[in-house]
Design a protein around this motif. Structure first.
Motif, PDB file in Angstrom:
ATOM      1  N   UNK A  29       0.838  -1.198   0.000  1.00 17.45           N
ATOM      2  CA  UNK A  29       0.000   0.000   0.000  1.00 17.45           C
ATOM      3  C   UNK A  29       0.878   1.256   0.000  1.00 17.45           C
ATOM      4  N   UNK A  30       0.684   2.124  -0.983  1.00 21.58           N
ATOM      5  CA  UNK A  30       1.342   3.428  -1.081  1.00 21.58           C
ATOM      6  C   UNK A  30       2.862   3.283  -0.983  1.00 21.58           C
ATOM      7  N   UNK A  31       3.476   3.687   0.127  1.00 22.46           N
ATOM      8  CA  UNK A  31       4.913   3.460   0.305  1.00 22.46           C
ATOM      9  C   UNK A  31       5.252   1.990   0.045  1.00 22.46           C
ATOM     10  N   UNK A  32       4.362   1.096   0.479  1.00 25.30           N
ATOM     11  CA  UNK A  32       4.604  -0.333   0.297  1.00 25.30           C
ATOM     12  C   UNK A  32       4.776  -0.708  -1.160  1.00 25.30           C
ATOM     13  N   UNK A  33       3.970  -0.105  -2.061  1.00 25.91           N
ATOM     14  CA  UNK A  33       4.128  -0.369  -3.488  1.00 25.91           C
ATOM     15  C   UNK A  33       5.478   0.125  -3.979  1.00 25.91           C
ATOM     16  N   UNK A  34       5.917   1.256  -3.446  1.00 27.47           N
ATOM     17  CA  UNK A  34       7.221   1.794  -3.817  1.00 27.47           C
ATOM     18  C   UNK A  34       8.341   0.889  -3.316  1.00 27.47           C
ATOM     19  N   UNK A  35       8.196   0.358  -2.101  1.00 30.87           N
ATOM     20  CA  UNK A  35       9.168  -0.608  -1.579  1.00 30.87           C
ATOM     21  C   UNK A  35       9.254  -1.813  -2.502  1.00 30.87           C
ATOM     22  N   UNK A  36       8.105  -2.370  -2.871  1.00 32.59           N
ATOM     23  CA  UNK A  36       8.072  -3.544  -3.748  1.00 32.59           C
ATOM     24  C   UNK A  36       8.794  -3.257  -5.058  1.00 32.59           C
ATOM     25  N   UNK A  37       8.530  -2.095  -5.654  1.00 31.19           N
ATOM     26  CA  UNK A  37       9.160  -1.752  -6.925  1.00 31.19           C
ATOM     27  C   UNK A  37      10.672  -1.593  -6.788  1.00 31.19           C
ATOM     28  N   UNK A  38      11.115  -0.917  -5.736  1.00 33.88           N
ATOM     29  CA  UNK A  38      12.547  -0.688  -5.559  1.00 33.88           C
ATOM     30  C   UNK A  38      13.272  -1.990  -5.224  1.00 33.88           C
ATOM     31  N   UNK A  39      12.659  -2.845  -4.410  1.00 32.53           N
ATOM     32  CA  UNK A  39      13.248  -4.149  -4.096  1.00 32.53           C
ATOM     33  C   UNK A  39      13.534  -4.934  -5.375  1.00 32.53           C
ATOM     34  N   UNK A  40      12.666  -4.775  -6.367  1.00 35.59           N
ATOM     35  CA  UNK A  40      12.820  -5.510  -7.624  1.00 35.59           C
ATOM     36  C   UNK A  40      13.563  -4.699  -8.686  1.00 35.59           C
ATOM     37  N   UNK A  41      14.293  -3.683  -8.251  1.00 35.28           N
ATOM     38  CA  UNK A  41      15.191  -2.965  -9.142  1.00 35.28           C
ATOM     39  C   UNK A  41      14.631  -1.714  -9.771  1.00 35.28           C
ATOM     40  N   UNK A  42      13.444  -1.284  -9.374  1.00 34.70           N
ATOM     41  CA  UNK A  42      12.837  -0.089  -9.947  1.00 34.70           C
ATOM     42  C   UNK A  42      13.291   1.180  -9.246  1.00 34.70           C
ATOM     43  N   UNK A  43      12.792   2.311  -9.738  1.00 30.08           N
ATOM     44  CA  UNK A  43      13.122   3.616  -9.166  1.00 30.08           C
ATOM     45  C   UNK A  43      11.846   4.415  -8.964  1.00 30.08           C
ATOM     46  N   UNK A  44      11.995   5.590  -8.345  1.00 29.52           N
ATOM     47  CA  UNK A  44      10.860   6.452  -8.048  1.00 29.52           C
ATOM     48  C   UNK A  44      11.058   7.854  -8.607  1.00 29.52           C
ATOM     49  N   UNK A  45       9.928   8.509  -8.944  1.00 30.02           N
ATOM     50  CA  UNK A  45       9.893   9.954  -9.106  1.00 30.02           C
ATOM     51  C   UNK A  45       9.805  10.529  -7.693  1.00 30.02           C
ATOM     52  N   UNK A  46      10.746  11.381  -7.315  1.00 33.25           N
ATOM     53  CA  UNK A  46      10.752  11.860  -5.937  1.00 33.25           C
ATOM     54  C   UNK A  46       9.745  12.975  -5.665  1.00 33.25           C
ATOM     55  N   UNK A  47       9.234  13.611  -6.721  1.00 40.14           N
ATOM     56  CA  UNK A  47       8.211  14.643  -6.489  1.00 40.14           C
ATOM     57  C   UNK A  47       7.291  14.683  -7.714  1.00 40.14           C
ATOM     58  N   UNK A  48       6.206  13.926  -7.634  1.00 35.97           N
ATOM     59  CA  UNK A  48       5.278  13.755  -8.756  1.00 35.97           C
ATOM     60  C   UNK A  48       4.674  15.066  -9.261  1.00 35.97           C
ATOM     61  N   UNK A  49       4.383  16.065  -8.419  1.00 38.13           N
ATOM     62  CA  UNK A  49       3.831  17.316  -8.953  1.00 38.13           C
ATOM     63  C   UNK A  49       4.694  17.983 -10.023  1.00 38.13           C
ATOM     64  N   UNK A  50       6.004  17.698 -10.025  1.00 40.72           N
ATOM     65  CA  UNK A  50       6.859  18.238 -11.082  1.00 40.72           C
ATOM     66  C   UNK A  50       6.531  17.625 -12.436  1.00 40.72           C
TER      67      UNK A  50
END
Length: 242
Positions: free
Chosen positions: A116-137
């Motif tokens: 959920x939310x942060x949890x989805x981001x954790x799942x993605x990063x654990x599997x080698x993904x990355x994040x947009x650090x500020x989506x409003x940009x």
């Protein structure tokens, strides 16, 4: 006494490590919004809070039947090879370490997982993904996080044939509160829900028994427990097969 299969599935919920005040105490505490617990209970599961401290690995999660990676603070961007954006929150190394270990362990033993939310981001990063650090940009709006402690309402389209579509239907309005979002998608992760502005709102790992992530907060609407019910059912089936 009934058989072990008659017991409600045990669903672990990750928690925050925060300075909290309760009763006569002001201290560090492992805490979580009650809505998560109520959602698991309403779905037929037995919720157990997991502190963001511990030796979490494949050998030590076998007593769980399912896992919820809950929402919360920003992940330390060094975990996906980036320098911090000015808006990125203060790193929480204990929680990051615990939840990355839990996600890896859940995937290793095919433990049903709702992220959920942060949890989805954790799942993605654990599997080698990355994040947009500020989506409003990217989107030009604060629709996904309109104000402090306020949820935004987001219309989400679900991918045909996806697990998320089978649970939620073709379109659904969700409650969001996030300023970060998925960028590069991790290995084995499939995008299965998006907002109109292109923000990734749901993913799944098709090779897993049940590994689903949503950027929204389904626990916020305890009248709609479909995602938690799907997790509990997957947990029940896994335990029966074992």
């Amino acid at each position: 006494m009934g058989s072990s299969d008659s017991r409600p599935p045990v669903i672990g919920l990750t928690t925050y490590l925060e300075h909290a005040t309760f009763g006569i105490w002001e201290t560090e505490a492992a805490v979580l919004h009650r809505e998560y617990v109520e959602s698991v209970r309403a779905a037929g599961g037995n919720a157990v809070l997991l502190p963001p401290i511990g030796d979490w690995r494949a050998e030590t999660v076998g007593w769980l039947d399912g896992l919820v990676l809950s929402g919360g603070a920003d992940i330390d961007p060094t975990r996906y090879g980036q320098a911090p954006h000015p808006t990125t929150g203060t790193p929480q190394p204990l929680r990051d370490a615990a939840e990355f270990a839990l996600a890896e362990a859940a995937l290793a033993v095919d433990l049903p997982l709702l992220a959920v939310c942060r949890g989805m981001q954790v799942l993605n990063v654990v599997l080698g993904g990355t994040l947009h650090q500020h989506t409003p940009e990217l989107t030009g709006t604060n629709d996904h996080q309109p104000e402090v402690a306020m949820y935004g309402k987001t219309e989400v389209a679900l991918s045909p044939g996806s697990r998320l579509e089978s649970i939620l239907g073709k379109r659904v309005q969700v409650a969001c509160h996030h300023h970060q979002s998925l960028d590069r998608i991790g290995t084995g992760v499939v995008v299965s829900a998006t907002a109109a502005d292109g923000t990734v709102e749901g993913v799944e790992v098709p090779s897993a028994r049940f590994a689903v992530g949503v950027q929204s907060h389904p626990e916020h609407n305890t009248d709609d427990i479909r995602l938690f019910a799907a997790l509990v059912e997957a947990a029940r089936r896994r335990r029966a097969e074992r």
